[in-house]
Each structure stands twice: as C-alpha cells, then as structure tokens.
Design a protein around this motif. Structure first.
Motif, mmCIF file in Angstrom:
data_model
loop_
_atom_site.group_PDB
_atom_site.id
_atom_site.type_symbol
_atom_site.label_atom_id
_atom_site.label_comp_id
_atom_site.label_asym_id
_atom_site.label_seq_id
_atom_site.Cartn_x
_atom_site.Cartn_y
_atom_site.Cartn_z
ATOM 1 N N GLN A 199 0.863 -1.183 0.000
ATOM 2 C CA GLN A 199 0.000 0.000 0.000
ATOM 3 C C GLN A 199 0.894 1.225 0.000
ATOM 4 N N LEU A 200 0.442 2.289 -0.667
ATOM 5 C CA LEU A 200 1.263 3.493 -0.743
ATOM 6 C C LEU A 200 0.409 4.734 -0.620
ATOM 7 N N ASN A 201 0.734 5.561 0.350
ATOM 8 C CA ASN A 201 0.118 6.871 0.548
ATOM 9 C C ASN A 201 1.251 7.895 0.564
ATOM 10 N N GLN A 253 9.544 12.937 -0.037
ATOM 11 C CA GLN A 253 10.754 12.639 -0.817
ATOM 12 C C GLN A 253 10.875 11.136 -1.060
ATOM 13 N N THR A 254 10.634 10.352 0.001
ATOM 14 C CA THR A 254 10.726 8.893 -0.118
ATOM 15 C C THR A 254 9.530 8.346 -0.892
ATOM 16 N N SER A 255 8.347 8.890 -0.628
ATOM 17 C CA SER A 255 7.124 8.434 -1.293
ATOM 18 C C SER A 255 7.241 8.520 -2.818
ATOM 19 N N GLU A 256 7.882 9.588 -3.303
ATOM 20 C CA GLU A 256 8.041 9.786 -4.751
ATOM 21 C C GLU A 256 8.913 8.719 -5.399
ATOM 22 N N LYS A 257 9.753 8.062 -4.612
ATOM 23 C CA LYS A 257 10.660 7.042 -5.153
ATOM 24 C C LYS A 257 10.045 5.637 -5.150
ATOM 25 N N LEU A 258 8.857 5.490 -4.534
ATOM 26 C CA LEU A 258 8.236 4.172 -4.406
ATOM 27 C C LEU A 258 7.138 3.979 -5.444
ATOM 28 N N THR A 259 6.919 2.716 -5.840
ATOM 29 C CA THR A 259 5.864 2.382 -6.794
ATOM 30 C C THR A 259 5.081 1.189 -6.256
#
Length: 194
Positions: free
Chosen positions: A11-13, A33-39
């Motif tokens: 899951q990603l928020n 910053q970290t969220s933008e690197k996750l898919t």
C-alpha cells in the motif's frame, strides 16, 4: 531493532507505506521525498528508524541513509517529534534544511507546518555543527557518492607513491567540473594533471 526493510510495496500513501516482507506487512511512516521514489507493487528497500514508546512501536522509512540521519538529528532537538521531522523532510529538501540551519535562516524553517520561531531557533542552535555534511552548496562536492570514488582513487594513488595532498587538490578540481567519474577514470585524469 528493525534497521531496514526489503520487500514489496503493498500500500502506498504520500505519508505512509506498507511493505510486504515475506507475507508480513510493515506500516512505515515516510516523507514525500521517499514516497516519490516508491511504486505500488514493486520491490523496495528502506532504511528504517524504529521508535519504541509506551503506547506504540513506530517505524519510519527513508530512501537514503542521509535522509534517515537528518531525521534522527531533527528528532534529537527538544520540541521536534517524528511527525514534525517528516513534515520538514516533506516540505524542504535535505540541502535546503541543512543550508537554512547553517545560515541561521529560521524564517525558512518556520514555513514548515508545526515549526514555530522558538523551535526553529532551537534547531539552528542545536544542529549547526552537525549538518555540515548534508549541505551540498558551493564548496562541498554535490554528490556524496563522489566522495567514495575520490577516497578510493586517492588511496590507489598513495600506493603508487603520490602524496594525498597533491592528488586531492586535483581530484576536487576535476570532480567540480565532471562529477560522474569512475574510480579508474579519476585516477587516469589525476595522473594526467600531476
């Protein structure tokens, strides 16, 4: 103590992620910053800071070790909790935070939600001597990976009998103009410039 997690993004928020590690889902607080690197659905590796309180065991994840180190410095300041530190890392880049602290720019820090004048001043006073390595302005080489390349190249040249002071000056000059050298290329360029 959980130090890192390697698994799949379940899951990603923008401010949190659930990482599936062999069937166990870990809820991790993250910065933008970290969220933008996750898919979603893809493999990931996060550096983890675990905080254990009486009422909760919290995990905070970071894409880079530098972000984790800055987070730990920020929460060491009285009045800055983990959520405030994540908001700061989401609102400003690592470089912006470090430069604001080094230059005493409390107004920039106060733009972060939840950071008032007193807290901003406390961050500056407490961390001014500790954030030098996070600042990538002017004199510092802009990519920290370059330092490793430089160190390896200088060590190799020392073995060849070239003084470190001589080769370091040349290395710094070369890395400012072309930051993306391999160790071998940097050694060759330094040898050409001695």
């Amino acid at each position: 103590m959980i130090y890192s997690l390697k698994g799949t993004v379940q899951q990603l928020n923008p401010t949190s992620v659930v990482v599936d590690v062999n069937g166990v889902g870990y809820f991790v607080g993250i910065s933008l910053q970290t969220s933008e690197k996750l898919t979603l659905g893809e493999a990931t590796f996060l550096h983890i800071q675990q905080i254990i309180r009486e009422d909760a065991h919290l995990l905070f994840g970071f894409n880079t070790i530098l972000e984790k180190e800055l987070f730990n410095l920020l929460i060491s300041v009285n009045g800055v909790g983990p959520v405030s530190a994540l908001i700061m890392l989401s609102s400003l880049s690592i470089d912006e935070i470090a430069n604001a602290i080094l230059s005493g720019n409390s107004l920039l820090l106060q733009k972060v939600k939840g950071i008032g004048a007193k807290t901003a001043e406390r961050i500056i006073v407490d961390l001014r001597d500790k954030v030098q390595k996070f600042s990538v302005s002017g004199e510092n080489i802009s990519n920290f990976a370059d330092n490793k390349v430089k160190d390896e190249a200088l060590s190799a040249l020392e073995v060849l009998g070239i003084p470190k002071k001589t080769s370091e000056k040349i290395a710094d000059r070369l890395l400012k103009t072309t930051p993306a050298y391999s160790v071998e290329d940097l050694i060759k360029q330094i040898l050409k410039n001695i």
